[in-house]
Design a protein around this motif. Structure first.
Motif, mmCIF file in Angstrom:
data_model
loop_
_atom_site.group_PDB
_atom_site.id
_atom_site.type_symbol
_atom_site.label_atom_id
_atom_site.label_comp_id
_atom_site.label_asym_id
_atom_site.label_seq_id
_atom_site.Cartn_x
_atom_site.Cartn_y
_atom_site.Cartn_z
ATOM 1 N N GLN A 148 54.829 -9.466 55.009
ATOM 2 C CA GLN A 148 56.050 -8.970 54.179
ATOM 3 C C GLN A 148 55.977 -8.892 52.516
ATOM 4 N N HIS A 149 54.856 -9.536 52.144
ATOM 5 C CA HIS A 149 54.661 -9.399 50.907
ATOM 6 C C HIS A 149 53.180 -9.415 50.325
ATOM 7 N N GLY A 150 52.440 -9.158 51.363
ATOM 8 C CA GLY A 150 51.124 -9.141 50.692
ATOM 9 C C GLY A 150 50.281 -10.087 50.114
ATOM 10 N N ALA A 151 50.756 -11.487 50.382
ATOM 11 C CA ALA A 151 50.496 -12.687 49.419
ATOM 12 C C ALA A 151 50.099 -13.845 50.317
ATOM 13 N N CYS A 152 49.967 -14.805 49.677
ATOM 14 C CA CYS A 152 49.631 -16.049 50.231
ATOM 15 C C CYS A 152 50.082 -17.361 49.303
ATOM 16 N N ASP A 153 50.154 -18.555 49.768
ATOM 17 C CA ASP A 153 50.396 -19.408 48.792
ATOM 18 C C ASP A 153 49.449 -19.722 47.723
ATOM 19 N N ALA B 29 50.580 -3.783 46.054
ATOM 20 C CA ALA B 29 49.529 -4.582 46.963
ATOM 21 C C ALA B 29 49.510 -3.486 48.334
ATOM 22 N N ALA B 30 48.295 -3.506 48.567
ATOM 23 C CA ALA B 30 47.997 -2.782 49.574
ATOM 24 C C ALA B 30 47.226 -3.381 50.756
ATOM 25 N N MET C 221 49.811 -7.490 74.778
ATOM 26 C CA MET C 221 49.279 -6.382 73.879
ATOM 27 C C MET C 221 47.944 -6.706 73.154
ATOM 28 N N MET C 222 47.088 -6.214 73.408
ATOM 29 C CA MET C 222 45.541 -6.649 72.621
ATOM 30 C C MET C 222 45.669 -6.339 71.338
ATOM 31 N N THR C 223 45.406 -7.297 70.456
ATOM 32 C CA THR C 223 45.333 -7.173 69.009
ATOM 33 C C THR C 223 44.286 -6.011 68.590
ATOM 34 N N SER C 224 43.223 -5.917 69.285
ATOM 35 C CA SER C 224 41.910 -5.210 68.750
ATOM 36 C C SER C 224 42.539 -3.709 68.949
ATOM 37 N N SER C 225 43.483 -3.539 69.767
ATOM 38 C CA SER C 225 43.934 -1.972 69.737
ATOM 39 C C SER C 225 44.591 -1.492 68.815
ATOM 40 N N LEU C 226 45.163 -2.426 67.950
ATOM 41 C CA LEU C 226 46.036 -2.054 66.788
ATOM 42 C C LEU C 226 45.173 -1.886 65.245
ATOM 43 N N LEU C 227 43.905 -2.433 65.652
ATOM 44 C CA LEU C 227 43.093 -2.463 64.273
ATOM 45 C C LEU C 227 42.134 -1.230 64.396
ATOM 46 N N PRO C 228 41.548 -0.923 62.768
ATOM 47 C CA PRO C 228 42.098 -1.348 61.846
ATOM 48 C C PRO C 228 43.694 -1.095 61.446
ATOM 49 N N LEU C 229 44.208 -1.671 60.695
ATOM 50 C CA LEU C 229 45.788 -1.503 60.258
ATOM 51 C C LEU C 229 45.640 -1.407 58.708
ATOM 52 N N GLY C 230 46.212 -0.239 58.231
ATOM 53 C CA GLY C 230 46.441 -0.186 56.835
ATOM 54 C C GLY C 230 46.458 1.292 56.516
ATOM 55 N N PRO C 231 46.523 1.444 55.058
ATOM 56 C CA PRO C 231 47.274 0.410 54.120
ATOM 57 C C PRO C 231 48.849 0.349 54.432
ATOM 58 N N VAL C 232 49.277 -0.840 53.954
ATOM 59 C CA VAL C 232 50.560 -1.282 54.054
ATOM 60 C C VAL C 232 51.033 -1.566 52.588
ATOM 61 N N LEU C 233 52.099 -0.805 51.954
ATOM 62 C CA LEU C 233 52.105 -0.870 50.351
ATOM 63 C C LEU C 233 53.477 -1.820 50.169
ATOM 64 N N PHE C 234 53.136 -2.785 49.209
ATOM 65 C CA PHE C 234 54.207 -3.573 48.988
ATOM 66 C C PHE C 234 54.315 -3.432 47.267
ATOM 67 N N LEU C 235 55.552 -3.596 46.962
ATOM 68 C CA LEU C 235 55.738 -3.627 45.482
ATOM 69 C C LEU C 235 55.806 -4.923 45.017
ATOM 70 N N ASP C 236 54.628 -5.411 44.259
ATOM 71 C CA ASP C 236 54.800 -6.759 43.630
ATOM 72 C C ASP C 236 55.554 -6.974 42.455
ATOM 73 N N ASP C 237 55.794 -5.975 41.743
ATOM 74 C CA ASP C 237 56.832 -6.104 40.447
ATOM 75 C C ASP C 237 56.841 -4.498 39.822
ATOM 76 N N VAL C 238 57.711 -4.691 38.863
ATOM 77 C CA VAL C 238 57.682 -3.318 37.945
ATOM 78 C C VAL C 238 57.800 -3.924 36.406
ATOM 79 N N ARG C 239 56.705 -3.679 35.565
ATOM 80 C CA ARG C 239 56.571 -4.073 34.111
ATOM 81 C C ARG C 239 55.497 -3.270 33.580
ATOM 82 N N ASP C 240 56.023 -3.251 32.235
ATOM 83 C CA ASP C 240 55.018 -2.396 31.099
ATOM 84 C C ASP C 240 55.029 -0.804 31.769
ATOM 85 N N GLY C 241 56.062 -0.399 32.299
ATOM 86 C CA GLY C 241 56.099 1.154 32.834
ATOM 87 C C GLY C 241 55.321 1.392 33.786
#
Length: 477
Positions: free
Chosen positions: A242-247, A26-27, A1-21
């Motif tokens: 899986q988290h929209g994050a990095c170290d 992260a998208a 499967m060619m990666t280029s055929s799947l791009l662009p990808l997004g938005p993929v929505l992640f919940l970072d946290d719930v606070r302060d209402g």
């Protein structure tokens, strides 16, 4: 499967946290190299994207933003509007999925067959919106990423002798690109992509997100240069996709900002989502290490009114698999399956640790004004279990697996049901019983499935959507 055929990808929505209402979100976006996604259109104004990682074939980007946590809202991107259910304060629905793929040939499967249950879940969201989507492990099946490289082609059966640093760097480059292809393929599937752009995801990983049986393999494999290179590439990909994050940039819900383990907690009104990491610190002799136990002990000491959903990527309650494990060890032709059973809480190698976890979870479930339900995937079957807590109370576990992995034979489900009839009781006076799903005759259902968790007022209920049998009646939690 060619990666280029799947791009662009997004938005993929992640919940970072719930606070302060607010929902802190992260998208994620993936583009061809040299392309930059346009900013998000949010209620707080335009939010630019930030580059997270580069690959030979793609660049990974993320935008962080907030939406209200007490009402529906929306955000926009590239001229499209994405409605988000958002309200975590009252009645709500959550989806739970696991095992999104198969060990062999997953990228070659026909899309509408592979993603049939994703299409059903998408229609459920259209009918009654989901506030969150919980992913309980094996978001990808990465078992084949080690193929076609001289250092890892025979992993884990054989290892090269003392590969050089430059050779391992070449392996890492190979693995990074293969993980990228796997994640893009599953995230770009239209049935899942539509849903994951509108419903914030929370994920925990399991072995196939690394390789089959990671943590239950021999120490010589786990600690080898090839093994550690594989784990490092898998972990980087999991943080990104899986988290929209990095170290160095993990969301606040993670218990360890350094990411030595990837356990996390999210708190919302009347609800705690608790996901210990059962892979990062795993060995053949332990399921969790000091970091994981520190998270669980801290949460067990935190009084919380309402309901806790404990995400255990492998089932916390189950039948007496130690008997089957003993037979497999004794029969040479079956020893190749030992790692599969070593993966489970019920393995003889983890008996003391399993008791420790059950005791801790039972004490949490007994806290005044509190209830706890364990939710698991991993076994490619649907089932449920109850551990007797005394005084008419029980700890319930719900298993939904898998959304894309095809079901095992009916005979395996019947065999496990027979094994379950023997009973199990790792804690004296607290027997575990494998129950039946509403309307089902057997204890285990061999159909693809996902789980719906619903709160109405202060009451929770669960329903499984089974590929052939359809939506079950509700089960009170």
């Amino acid at each position: 499967m060619m990666t280029s055929s799947l791009l662009p990808l997004g938005p993929v929505l992640f919940l970072d946290d719930v606070r302060d209402g607010l929902l802190h979100l992260a998208a994620l976006f993936v583009t061809d190299p040299g392309q930059t996604p346009p900013p998000l259109d949010t209620p707080d104004g335009p939010q630019p994207v930030t580059r997270l990682a580069g690959y030979d074939q793609a660049t990974v980007w993320r935008a962080r933003f907030t939406l209200p946590a007490d009402r529906p809202s929306a955000y926009g991107w590239a001229g499209d509007r994405y409605e988000v259910a958002g309200d975590l304060t009252g009645d709500l629905r959550l989806g739970y999925v696991s095992c999104n793929g198969e060990e062999t040939g997953d990228l070659l499967r026909e899309g509408s067959e592979r993603n049939a249950m994703w299409a059903r879940l998408r229609e459920e969201h259209r009918r009654r919106p989901l506030a969150l989507l919980l992913h309980g492990g094996d978001q990808v099946y990465a078992d084949e990423v080690t193929h076609d490289h001289p250092l890892s082609h025979d992993w884990p059966d054989s290892l090269p002798d003392a590969p050089s640093a430059s050779a391992l760097a070449g392996l890492r480059q190979h693995l990074r690109e293969r993980f990228l292809t796997r994640y893009l393929a599953v995230l770009a599937a239209p049935e899942a992509a539509w849903l994951m752009a509108r419903v914030p995801s929370l994920m925990q990983w399991d072995d196939h997100d690394i390789c089959d049986g990671w943590g239950s393999l021999r120490r010589s494999r786990l600690g080898s240069g090839v093994g550690q290179t594989l784990f490092s590439a898998a972990r980087e990909a999991a943080l990104l996709f899986q988290h929209g994050a990095c170290d160095g940039d993990l969301p606040r819900r993670f218990a360890d900002p350094a990411g030595h383990h990837l356990g996390w907690t999210v708190r919302a009104p009347g609800l705690r989502l608790l996901a210990p990491d059962l892979r990062s610190e795993r060995t053949r002799r332990q399921v969790m290490g000091p970091g994981g136990w520190s998270l669980m002990e801290a949460e067990s000491r935190t009084p919380l009114p309402g309901h806790t959903l404990l995400l255990s990527s492998v089932p916390l309650l189950g039948p007496r698999l130690s008997l089957l494990e003993a037979v497999m060890v004794a029969v040479p032709k079956m020893q190749k399956y030992e790692d599969d059973l070593r993966d489970q809480w019920q393995s003889r190698a983890h008996r003391d640790e399993w008791r420790r976890m059950l005791q801790m979870v039972a004490e949490m479930a007994r806290q005044p004004g509190h209830a706890l339900t364990a939710v698991s995937g991993e076994i490619h079957l649907a089932t449920r279990a109850v551990m007797d807590l005394g005084e008419g109370r029980g700890l319930q576990q719900l298993v939904a697996s898998g959304i894309a992995h095809r079901a095992p034979p009916q005979g395996w489900a019947r065999f496990l049901g027979t094994l379950a009839s023997l009973g199990e009781g790792p804690l004296p006076g607290h027997p575990i019983r494998i129950g039946r799903l509403p309307g089902q005759r057997g204890r285990y259902v061999a159909e693809r499935n996902y789980l719906l968790l619903e709160r109405q007022g202060a009451e929770w209920q669960a329903r499984w959507d089974l590929e052939t049998s359809g939506l079950t009646d509700p089960l009170a939690l």
